[in-house]
Design a protein around this motif. Structure first.
Motif, PDB file in Angstrom:
ATOM      1  N   HIS A  18      61.697 190.813 136.144  1.00 53.92           N
ATOM      2  CA  HIS A  18      62.834 191.735 136.661  1.00 53.92           C
ATOM      3  C   HIS A  18      63.840 190.902 136.905  1.00 53.92           C
ATOM      4  CE1 HIS A  18      61.827 194.735 139.613  1.00 53.92           C
ATOM      5  NE2 HIS A  18      61.230 194.969 138.684  1.00 53.92           N
ATOM      6  N   PHE A  19      64.608 191.632 136.311  1.00 54.28           N
ATOM      7  CA  PHE A  19      66.206 190.585 136.715  1.00 54.28           C
ATOM      8  C   PHE A  19      66.713 190.505 138.119  1.00 54.28           C
ATOM      9  CE2 PHE A  19      71.528 189.141 136.680  1.00 54.28           C
ATOM     10  CZ  PHE A  19      70.848 188.956 135.571  1.00 54.28           C
ATOM     11  N   THR A  49      57.056 194.206 131.427  1.00 51.92           N
ATOM     12  CA  THR A  49      58.417 194.043 130.595  1.00 51.92           C
ATOM     13  C   THR A  49      59.157 195.061 129.873  1.00 51.92           C
ATOM     14  OG1 THR A  49      58.305 191.864 129.719  1.00 51.92           O
ATOM     15  CG2 THR A  49      59.723 192.880 128.474  1.00 51.92           C
ATOM     16  N   CYS A  50      60.147 195.466 130.401  1.00 47.33           N
ATOM     17  CA  CYS A  50      60.889 196.692 128.984  1.00 47.33           C
ATOM     18  C   CYS A  50      61.701 196.183 128.028  1.00 47.33           C
ATOM     19  CB  CYS A  50      61.553 197.237 130.563  1.00 47.33           C
ATOM     20  SG  CYS A  50      63.316 198.652 129.291  1.00 47.33           S
ATOM     21  N   PRO A  51      60.905 196.162 126.835  1.00 45.04           N
ATOM     22  CA  PRO A  51      61.629 195.223 125.815  1.00 45.04           C
ATOM     23  C   PRO A  51      62.918 196.356 124.905  1.00 45.04           C
ATOM     24  CG  PRO A  51      59.453 196.565 125.361  1.00 45.04           C
ATOM     25  CD  PRO A  51      59.958 196.539 126.690  1.00 45.04           C
ATOM     26  N   THR A  52      63.625 196.458 125.823  1.00 48.06           N
ATOM     27  CA  THR A  52      64.347 197.928 125.131  1.00 48.06           C
ATOM     28  C   THR A  52      65.811 197.358 124.800  1.00 48.06           C
ATOM     29  OG1 THR A  52      64.248 199.558 126.674  1.00 48.06           O
ATOM     30  CG2 THR A  52      62.437 199.272 124.571  1.00 48.06           C
ATOM     31  N   ILE A  53      66.177 197.575 126.824  1.00 48.65           N
ATOM     32  CA  ILE A  53      67.539 197.441 127.035  1.00 48.65           C
ATOM     33  C   ILE A  53      68.544 195.858 126.868  1.00 48.65           C
ATOM     34  CG2 ILE A  53      69.461 198.625 128.316  1.00 48.65           C
ATOM     35  CD1 ILE A  53      68.099 201.004 128.885  1.00 48.65           C
ATOM     36  N   ARG A  54      67.726 195.922 128.313  1.00 52.11           N
ATOM     37  CA  ARG A  54      68.413 194.246 128.244  1.00 52.11           C
ATOM     38  C   ARG A  54      67.837 192.995 127.594  1.00 52.11           C
ATOM     39  NH1 ARG A  54      65.108 190.712 132.312  1.00 52.11           N
ATOM     40  NH2 ARG A  54      63.924 192.809 132.622  1.00 52.11           N
ATOM     41  N   MET A  55      66.811 192.968 126.740  1.00 53.79           N
ATOM     42  CA  MET A  55      66.592 192.071 125.859  1.00 53.79           C
ATOM     43  C   MET A  55      65.858 193.247 124.628  1.00 53.79           C
ATOM     44  SD  MET A  55      64.209 189.621 128.178  1.00 53.79           S
ATOM     45  CE  MET A  55      63.565 188.718 126.340  1.00 53.79           C
ATOM     46  N   HIS A  56      67.264 192.659 124.390  1.00 48.15           N
ATOM     47  CA  HIS A  56      66.199 192.903 122.203  1.00 48.15           C
ATOM     48  C   HIS A  56      65.062 192.782 122.112  1.00 48.15           C
ATOM     49  CE1 HIS A  56      66.761 194.341 118.214  1.00 48.15           C
ATOM     50  NE2 HIS A  56      67.408 194.514 118.266  1.00 48.15           N
ATOM     51  N   PRO A  57      64.238 193.468 121.063  1.00 51.35           N
ATOM     52  CA  PRO A  57      63.112 193.536 120.956  1.00 51.35           C
ATOM     53  C   PRO A  57      62.479 192.268 119.967  1.00 51.35           C
ATOM     54  CG  PRO A  57      63.569 195.511 120.367  1.00 51.35           C
ATOM     55  CD  PRO A  57      64.347 194.908 120.643  1.00 51.35           C
ATOM     56  N   ALA A  58      63.403 192.175 119.080  1.00 51.23           N
ATOM     57  CA  ALA A  58      63.015 190.856 118.251  1.00 51.23           C
ATOM     58  C   ALA A  58      63.008 189.594 119.110  1.00 51.23           C
ATOM     59  CB  ALA A  58      63.928 190.520 117.711  1.00 51.23           C
ATOM     60  N   ILE A  59      63.802 189.529 120.530  1.00 53.82           N
ATOM     61  CA  ILE A  59      63.872 188.083 121.233  1.00 53.82           C
ATOM     62  C   ILE A  59      62.786 188.356 121.896  1.00 53.82           C
ATOM     63  CG2 ILE A  59      65.501 187.524 122.886  1.00 53.82           C
ATOM     64  CD1 ILE A  59      66.810 187.503 120.220  1.00 53.82           C
ATOM     65  N   CYS A  60      62.052 189.841 122.831  1.00 48.37           N
ATOM     66  CA  CYS A  60      61.166 189.741 123.487  1.00 48.37           C
ATOM     67  C   CYS A  60      59.926 189.008 122.729  1.00 48.37           C
ATOM     68  CB  CYS A  60      60.700 191.203 123.741  1.00 48.37           C
ATOM     69  SG  CYS A  60      61.631 191.777 125.251  1.00 48.37           S
ATOM     70  N   ALA A  61      60.200 190.104 121.050  1.00 48.51           N
ATOM     71  CA  ALA A  61      58.748 189.747 120.453  1.00 48.51           C
ATOM     72  C   ALA A  61      58.895 187.816 120.040  1.00 48.51           C
ATOM     73  CB  ALA A  61      58.979 190.260 118.670  1.00 48.51           C
ATOM     74  N   HIS A  62      59.775 186.886 120.047  1.00 48.14           N
ATOM     75  CA  HIS A  62      59.962 186.040 120.078  1.00 48.14           C
ATOM     76  C   HIS A  62      59.452 184.488 121.399  1.00 48.14           C
ATOM     77  CE1 HIS A  62      62.357 182.200 119.037  1.00 48.14           C
ATOM     78  NE2 HIS A  62      61.720 182.081 119.118  1.00 48.14           N
ATOM     79  N   GLU A  71      68.004 197.191 133.695  1.00 49.62           N
ATOM     80  CA  GLU A  71      67.954 197.772 132.679  1.00 49.62           C
ATOM     81  C   GLU A  71      70.368 197.084 132.422  1.00 49.62           C
ATOM     82  OE1 GLU A  71      65.789 196.426 130.202  1.00 49.62           O
ATOM     83  OE2 GLU A  71      64.172 195.976 132.051  1.00 49.62           O
ATOM     84  N   HIS A  72      70.844 197.646 133.606  1.00 50.50           N
ATOM     85  CA  HIS A  72      71.894 198.307 133.667  1.00 50.50           C
ATOM     86  C   HIS A  72      73.300 197.323 133.078  1.00 50.50           C
ATOM     87  CE1 HIS A  72      72.635 196.687 137.862  1.00 50.50           C
ATOM     88  NE2 HIS A  72      73.304 197.038 137.156  1.00 50.50           N
ATOM     89  N   VAL A  73      71.864 195.568 133.583  1.00 48.60           N
ATOM     90  CA  VAL A  73      73.726 194.517 133.614  1.00 48.60           C
ATOM     91  C   VAL A  73      74.028 194.102 132.529  1.00 48.60           C
ATOM     92  CG1 VAL A  73      71.679 193.511 135.045  1.00 48.60           C
ATOM     93  CG2 VAL A  73      70.899 193.464 132.688  1.00 48.60           C
ATOM     94  N   LEU A  74      74.026 194.567 131.102  1.00 46.58           N
ATOM     95  CA  LEU A  74      74.952 194.512 130.453  1.00 46.58           C
ATOM     96  C   LEU A  74      75.709 195.470 129.451  1.00 46.58           C
ATOM     97  CD1 LEU A  74      72.367 192.879 127.607  1.00 46.58           C
ATOM     98  CD2 LEU A  74      73.442 191.500 129.474  1.00 46.58           C
ATOM     99  N   GLY A  75      75.076 196.235 130.545  1.00 45.50           N
ATOM    100  CA  GLY A  75      77.033 197.634 131.348  1.00 45.50           C
ATOM    101  C   GLY A  75      76.573 198.801 129.923  1.00 45.50           C
TER     102      GLY A  75
END
Length: 320
Positions: A40-41, A75-88, A113-117
């Motif tokens: 969670h954020f 984890t939600c690997p789609t909005i707050r974190m890009h899936p490439a960063i999640c994969a890393h 997931e809204h935290v980056l606007g």
């Protein structure tokens, strides 16, 4: 006797990072088979008071434990974190756990997931995002140079050099039959909360054959009244209905909604608040009898020591 795996919830929303590591060590020592940690954020409410970056905590847990299986739930690997960063992040953590790590994914909550606007899309779009993200992460875990130009994500010449010996299993969170079908098609297992037999049935009808995880909320205390008051103070969100948990954007909104939750809602709800070990055992057996093979328990509130003592002495031995 049971063949099911019994786990413990590392509640990131309620405990600071060093306590989460200590709780992981304690859960292994008392006999839990695995632990699930939330990503969670924000906490659900300000009273819960925490929300550390899960990937840092996981690195510490990997070194502090020996045999405990650990999963992110989820984890939600789609909005707050890009899936490439999640994969890393996943590849590094999985390498550290050396076969003890499961990656749980889901469509997320607006709270985090809204935290980056970014816009919070409807559920069908979130499912579409998750499918593409899972395909992209799987490609990166091959360890080859990867470029991807999809509907939602772009990756150019990305390669992961630190990888586990085997790809981590990916369990997909589902709270309804539609997502359960997606879990069967794209995932290696099912992740949910509570005894949702319709979700489990949909997963199996769609051909899902992987492990099935579910969380049970409990609050062990000296008296049932104390436990109910603890839940009401620290985890009132357990009694919120419908899709509020996916749609409300801030802890303040959850606190406003939780004003509708009363003592009777907790007392009559699904959370186990009894001080009797037999009632905790009954809840676990109910989940196992429903068909779940990984059942993990979330002790609500700051008192984890009493919970560990009860489960070590009176609950887990009855499940061996």
């Amino acid at each position: 006797m049971t063949d099911a795996q019994i786990g413990y919830t590392l509640s990131s929303e309620e405990h600071p990072p060093n306590d989460l590591v200590r709780n992981a060590v304690r859960s292994e020592a008392v006999g839990f088979d695995f632990a699930s940690i939330s990503d969670h954020f924000h906490p659900w409410t300000s009273t819960q008071g925490n929300s550390p970056f899960v990937w840092s905590v996981l690195g510490a847990i990997a070194h502090a434990t020996d045999d405990l299986d650990v999963g992110v739930g989820v984890t939600c690997p789609t909005i707050r974190m890009h899936p490439a960063i999640c994969a890393h992040a996943v590849a590094t953590v999985a390498a550290m756990f050396e076969g003890r790590f499961t990656f749980g994914v889901g469509t997320g909550e607006n709270l985090n997931e809204h935290v980056l606007g970014d816009r919070w899309p409807e559920h069908d779009v979130r499912l579409e995002l998750l499918e593409e993200a899972m395909e992209l992460m799987d490609a990166l875990w091959e360890g080859e140079n990867t470029s991807h130009r999809g509907k939602h994500y772009t990756v150019e010449n990305a390669r992961l050099y630190t990888l586990p010996e085997e790809k981590p299993p990916v369990a997909v969170s589902a709270f309804g039959p539609k997502t359960a079908w997606m879990a069967a098609e794209y995932g290696d297992g099912l992740w949910t909360v509570g005894i949702k037999e319709d979700v489990l049935e949909a997963y199996e009808d769609a051909g899902g054959e992987g492990p099935t995880y579910t969380q049970l909320d409990v609050c062990y205390a000296e008296t049932e009244e104390e436990a109910i008051e603890t839940v009401l103070e620290h985890w009132p969100n357990t009694a919120l209905p419908g899709e509020l948990s996916q749609e409300l954007p801030t802890p303040a909104h959850f606190e406003q909604a939780a004003q509708m939750v009363e003592y009777e809602d907790i007392a009559e709800g699904a959370t186990v608040t009894s001080p009797e070990p037999a009632d905790h055992l009954e809840s676990i057996h109910e989940a196992i009898d429903a068909g779940f093979d990984h059942v993990y328990v979330h002790q609500i509130g700051p008192d984890q020591d009493s919970f560990f003592e009860c489960y070590e002495e009176s609950v887990l031995p009855e499940l061996d």
